[in-house]
Design an enzyme around this catalytic site. Sequence first.
Site, short mmCIF file in Angstrom:
data_model
loop_
_atom_site.label_atom_id
_atom_site.label_comp_id
_atom_site.label_asym_id
_atom_site.label_seq_id
_atom_site.Cartn_x
_atom_site.Cartn_y
_atom_site.Cartn_z
N ARG A 1 -1.67 9.96 6.34
CA ARG A 1 -1.73 8.02 6.89
C ARG A 1 -0.62 7.65 7.90
O ARG A 1 0.49 7.67 7.96
CB ARG A 1 -2.60 7.02 5.58
CG ARG A 1 -2.97 6.01 6.61
CD ARG A 1 -2.89 5.15 5.22
NE ARG A 1 -3.84 3.79 5.75
CZ ARG A 1 -4.09 2.92 5.11
NH1 ARG A 1 -4.57 3.37 3.62
NH2 ARG A 1 -5.05 1.72 5.81
N GLU B 1 -5.77 9.03 10.36
CA GLU B 1 -5.76 10.20 9.36
C GLU B 1 -4.76 11.33 10.28
O GLU B 1 -5.86 11.85 11.00
CB GLU B 1 -6.77 10.73 7.95
CG GLU B 1 -6.13 10.99 7.06
CD GLU B 1 -5.12 10.80 5.61
OE1 GLU B 1 -4.92 9.79 6.05
OE2 GLU B 1 -5.29 11.49 4.74
N ARG C 1 2.83 5.01 5.65
CA ARG C 1 1.98 3.98 4.58
C ARG C 1 3.52 3.61 4.40
O ARG C 1 2.99 2.53 3.15
CB ARG C 1 1.42 4.85 4.02
CG ARG C 1 1.39 5.47 2.99
CD ARG C 1 0.54 6.29 2.71
NE ARG C 1 -0.40 5.29 0.63
CZ ARG C 1 -0.91 5.54 0.02
NH1 ARG C 1 -2.25 6.53 0.67
NH2 ARG C 1 -1.25 5.39 -0.05
N PHE D 1 -9.06 5.32 12.42
CA PHE D 1 -10.67 4.63 11.33
C PHE D 1 -10.74 3.60 10.98
O PHE D 1 -11.70 2.17 10.58
CB PHE D 1 -10.37 5.35 9.99
CG PHE D 1 -9.55 5.11 9.10
CD1 PHE D 1 -8.66 4.04 8.54
CD2 PHE D 1 -8.53 6.13 8.89
CE1 PHE D 1 -7.48 3.58 7.91
CE2 PHE D 1 -7.22 6.28 8.50
CZ PHE D 1 -7.01 4.91 7.75
N ARG E 1 -5.64 -3.36 -2.82
CA ARG E 1 -6.18 -2.73 -2.62
C ARG E 1 -7.32 -3.29 -3.42
O ARG E 1 -7.41 -4.08 -4.09
CB ARG E 1 -5.62 -1.53 -4.02
CG ARG E 1 -6.67 -0.29 -4.72
CD ARG E 1 -5.66 0.54 -5.49
NE ARG E 1 -4.76 1.41 -5.57
CZ ARG E 1 -4.98 2.18 -5.11
NH1 ARG E 1 -5.32 2.75 -4.69
NH2 ARG E 1 -3.43 2.51 -4.18
N LYS F 1 -13.58 11.51 4.15
CA LYS F 1 -12.00 11.22 3.71
C LYS F 1 -10.84 12.40 4.06
O LYS F 1 -11.23 13.56 3.45
CB LYS F 1 -11.55 10.75 2.32
CG LYS F 1 -10.65 10.31 2.17
CD LYS F 1 -10.28 9.88 0.37
CE LYS F 1 -9.20 9.34 -0.02
NZ LYS F 1 -8.52 9.90 0.23
N GLU G 1 -17.36 6.99 5.47
CA GLU G 1 -16.80 7.39 6.12
C GLU G 1 -16.18 8.93 5.46
O GLU G 1 -16.02 9.03 4.46
CB GLU G 1 -15.36 7.02 7.01
CG GLU G 1 -15.83 6.05 8.03
CD GLU G 1 -14.48 5.33 8.03
OE1 GLU G 1 -13.18 5.28 8.15
OE2 GLU G 1 -14.82 4.12 8.75
#
Length: 601
Positions: free
Chosen positions: A256, A304, A274, A344, A425, A251, A249
């Site tokens: 965000r 985003e 976030r 997304f 993460r 970026k 995708e």
Amino acid sequence: MQFSKLADMFDRLEATSSRLEMTDILAEFFKTVEPSELRQVIYLSVGRLHPEFYPQELGMADKLVLKAIASVSGRTQKEVDDLWIKTGDPGEVAEQLITKKKQMTLFSEPLSFKAVVEGLTLIETATGKDSQDKKMKHLARMMHDSGPIESRYLCRIVTGRMRVGAGAMTIMDALALAFATKEQRPDIERAFNITCDMGLVAETVAKGGIDAVKKIGVTVGSPVKVMLAERLRSLPDIMDRMEGKCAFEYKYDGMRVQAHIKKGPNGFVKLYSRRLEDLTSNFPDIADALMRQLKGDEAIIEGECVAFEPETGNLLPFQNVTHRRKKHGMEQAVEDVPVRIFMFDLLYHDGKDYTLMPYSMRRSKLEMSFNEAKDGVDKVGYTTRAIISDEDQAQTFFDQAIASKCEGIMAKSLEDISIYRAGSRGFLWIQYKKDYTQALVDTFDLAVVGAFYGMGKRAGVYGALLMAAYDPDTGKFGTACKLGTGFDDAFLAALPGMLDQYKSEKKPSSVNAEMVPDVWFVPGIVLEVSAADISISPIHTISYGAIKEDAGLGLRFPRFTGRVRDDKTPEQCTTSAEIIEFYNLQESRDSDSSESDNDSE
Ligand code: AMP
């Protein structure tokens, strides 16, 4: 429960820097608390009455608190103010001036925990012309029935200074120890990650055990901790890691946003950053468009928000969208800075939790969940995306992303295991940015933990900062560099004000450091720092012992990029594991310079 019991526990927590000891203290304490009180105990341990995402904060000004201390202690205002100038902490002032005997007067009785919650609620909700006076009196009333330690914590709670050293990780360890098993700890963590409400999780586990915790699901209105991406240094590395096939995708270089949308009579749209801040008032146009275009009644989606040039439709860099973070003049900003959301992910839709479903399913549900804009003004869209299965396609897609003014690409796993991993993460998402194509320059998001006074031109302001990365396994921040370049005069002048509320008299218990700055800070502000590379460091403490015994890792030639990452909490900054990975990824390293001073700036 008496409030003194909680204050004593805070005191014991603050006295240790050992995470194991903190866990034991907390677990023992949790077991003795009524489950119905545990929720509030958890909120108060970080100085709040509600979960972190709740907008209201206590936030009493120091001056008002000092007035309350003077009235309860019988000292003159000057005496109180002088001590405050010396210590900088109204909690310490209260502790020193409010003596035990005060507690024993005829008209006072020991302060109950319930009375504290009630008193703080009154402080939080006081409004009107005489609200400041009311707040002061509520605080004074509580301190009247308090000893020195309770007063210390009351003052710290109301001024936003509650930092007893136990982070979310330690609290979850303690909840597992008190009410479940070590093996069930991940269930507790997942419940926290999808609700961001430790009080709710604690009360649930204390009342109904781990089975009740497993039933906690995502809820519209409670933010979910965001999933984050790992980085790799090249497109072939990404394709290897994704075993030859994945989705790419664009970026986007924006902000965000996690949108919670609920239609109907009690409906609302909430947009969270976030770091769980409520951004709804910054993007009223996006909130409206999402509400209008959603099919169905309820959803949680992520995207985003990116600013664009109205004439050309070209996307603009991050700095532009930050103009929307104003407190005043929002209507004008909405007009001046048009923004679009590129969605997304979808986490929830009409009663169904999608977080445990694979990425492809979430994405196709997302694309089915919104109508086109009726007025043709497309504020809501999806990230550009393609399925990539060889390196040439990968390179072409990346080039297109850059040509479209994006930062780079996000590669996303198509495997069955590609669930939405809230709060973590991992390699299910891998980002690759334009910066990486420039020789050995990378950026890191680091927390400010100290400052050094400037010399010469910089006398009177901070000249350099001590910066740290985070180790989620230990809950500690380890230093990674001393940062003295990249600051302009305006930023240097603004720094003291920005950092003031994080000042700490001694090294905060959450910080590991060998280097001693002139001023310590509790981690609070995150800055983006670029560096030439990472080397073994005899002075810095992040990733200590990971590459070399008795040494940490440090950034070489660090430079502030000009970007304050106020969208990140300190716990969301670059981690120790990422720094180790960057180190390992460096293709060529000059072994002579590997132990050289990385703080030459
Ligand atoms: P970083 O802030 O460096 O950790 O980069 C990850 C961020 O990229 C996410 O938190 C999003 O804000 C942003 N982002 C931009 N485009 C996408 C996308 N297509 N998918 C996921 N995240 C994206």
